[in-house]
Enzyme design. Sequence first.
Site, PDB file in Angstrom:
ATOM      1  CG  HIS A   1      -1.786  -1.218   1.305  1.00  0.00           C
ATOM      2  ND1 HIS A   1      -2.857  -1.482   0.465  1.00  0.00           N
ATOM      3  CD2 HIS A   1      -1.681  -2.301   2.122  1.00  0.00           C
ATOM      4  CE1 HIS A   1      -3.380  -2.645   0.775  1.00  0.00           C
ATOM      5  NE2 HIS A   1      -2.687  -3.176   1.761  1.00  0.00           N
TER       6      HIS A   1
ATOM      7  CB  SER B   1      15.989  19.274 -16.213  1.00  0.00           C
ATOM      8  OG  SER B   1      15.365  20.543 -16.180  1.00  0.00           O
TER       9      SER B   1
END
Length: 454
Positions: free
Chosen positions: A155, A278
Site C-alpha cells: 500500500h 532537464s
Amino acid sequence: MASGVFDDALIKHLWSTDELRAIFSDRNRVQKWYDYEAALALEQAELGIIPRAAAQEIARRAKVENVELESIAAEIRRIRHPLVPALKAVEKLCRDGHGEYIHFGPTTQDVLDTGVVLQIRDAHAIYLREMKSIGRALYRLADAHKAAPMAGRSHGVQALPITFGHKAAIWLSEMGRNYERLRGLEARVFVGGMVGAVGTQASYGPQAFELERRLMKRLGLGVADINWQPARDRFAEYVCVLAIAGQTLGKIANEIINLEHTEIGEVFEPFSAGKVGSSTMPHKRNPSTCEAAVAVSRALRYNATFMLECMVIEHERDGSAWRGEWKTLPETCLMAGGLLAMMNGVLSGLAVDAPRMRRNLDLLGGFLLSERVMFALSEKVGKQTAHELVYEASMRGIEQGTTFEQALLEDSRVKGAMTSDALRAALDPTTYTGHASQIVERVLADARSSGWLD
C-alpha cells in the site's frame, strides 16, 4: 512529414525499433502478399492446376522491388480495394500472358491475413530474443542480490524486510510465464488462410485440401482446421499476450521509477554520458526511459481492448472489424518491440544501491519489525494478546516520535515477556527476510531447468 509516433524522426525510437519498422513497412507488407501469390502459383503448377511456365514467371516477377509502391497506393485510393492494384502491377510485368494466372482462387483476405501472419512470425522471433535477454538480466539481478535486504512495501509504505533478489525473482518468474505464453500460442496463430470468399474453398477446385497443405508447408505455416476469417481469436490472443507482457514490463518500469525517487534512491536506470534530465535543472538524472516504457505499456493495454472489439464479426466476413485490425495489429507489434528493447537496456544496466536499501530499513525506527516482535511475544502471552500489545506500542511510539524499542520497553507486559537482548535481536531487519534467499534459488533453478533462458 511524420504522420504519427512510429515514423516521427524525433520520437520513433520510444515507440518501436528499426527491426520492427522494417517488418511492418509498406515494402515488406506487399512482399508478404507476393510471397503468398508466388507460393500459391508454384504449388498450383505442381498439381497441374496452372501452367508451370506461368507459375515460374509469377514467382520471378512477384518482388516488391519490381513495382512502384506509390503507384499501387494511388490506385488503391482510386478503386478503393486493398489488394487488386498490387496484383495488377505484377500481372503487367509477366510475359506471354502468364499474369492471367496470378491470384488463381484466393480471396483478398486469404492473402492479407496470411501476409500479416508472416509479418507477425518475423516479429515473434525478435520478441522471444528480447525476452530471453531480459530474462537473463533479471536472473543476474536476482542471483546477485538474493540476500540483499531491503524494505518490502505494501500500500505504498514500508511493511516488512525482503531482499532485492526476491523482487527481481518475481519479475523473472512473471517474464518466464510471458515467454511461455508466446511460445504456447505459436501453433494456434501461425496458420495461413486459403479458404476463398466464404470459407468453403469452392474456388480452389477438387485438389483444395492438398493445395492448402502444400502452400502452407512452402510458407512455413500450419493449416487451419476451418475458415478463420470470421473467427479472429488468433490475432486477438496474440495482441492480448503482447499486452500482458507489456504490463509486466510497464509495472517493472514503474517500480524502478518509484525506487529511484530521491527519498528512496535504491535503484537507478542506466545513465550514460551526455544524457540530459532537464533543460533548466542541470543536476537532474530522470528515469526517462522507464517513463517512456510506462507510456508505451499503457497504449498496449488499450490496443488490446480495441482488438477484442475486432472479434465481433458479422456473417462470414466483415470489413469493418477487419479494417480495425489493420491499425491495431501493426501498432501493437511495433510498440511491443520498442518496449522490450527499452526494458532490455534498462534491466541489463540497472544500478542497485544495496547500502541505501539497508539504510532505508531503519527509517521507521524499528517499527518495520512489528510482526516479528508480535510472534516472539505470542510464545509467552498468546498471539491475539501479543497483537494488541504491539499495536498499542506502535501507535504510541509513532505518535510520540520514539523508536519501536523504546515504545515496547515502556510496557511492563512486554518487558516481562522479552529480555532487552532478545528484543534488540528481534529488531535487526537483516535477519528477518524469511526464506527469501531459498525462494530465489528455487526460482533460479526453475528458470535453468526450463531452458527458456538458453
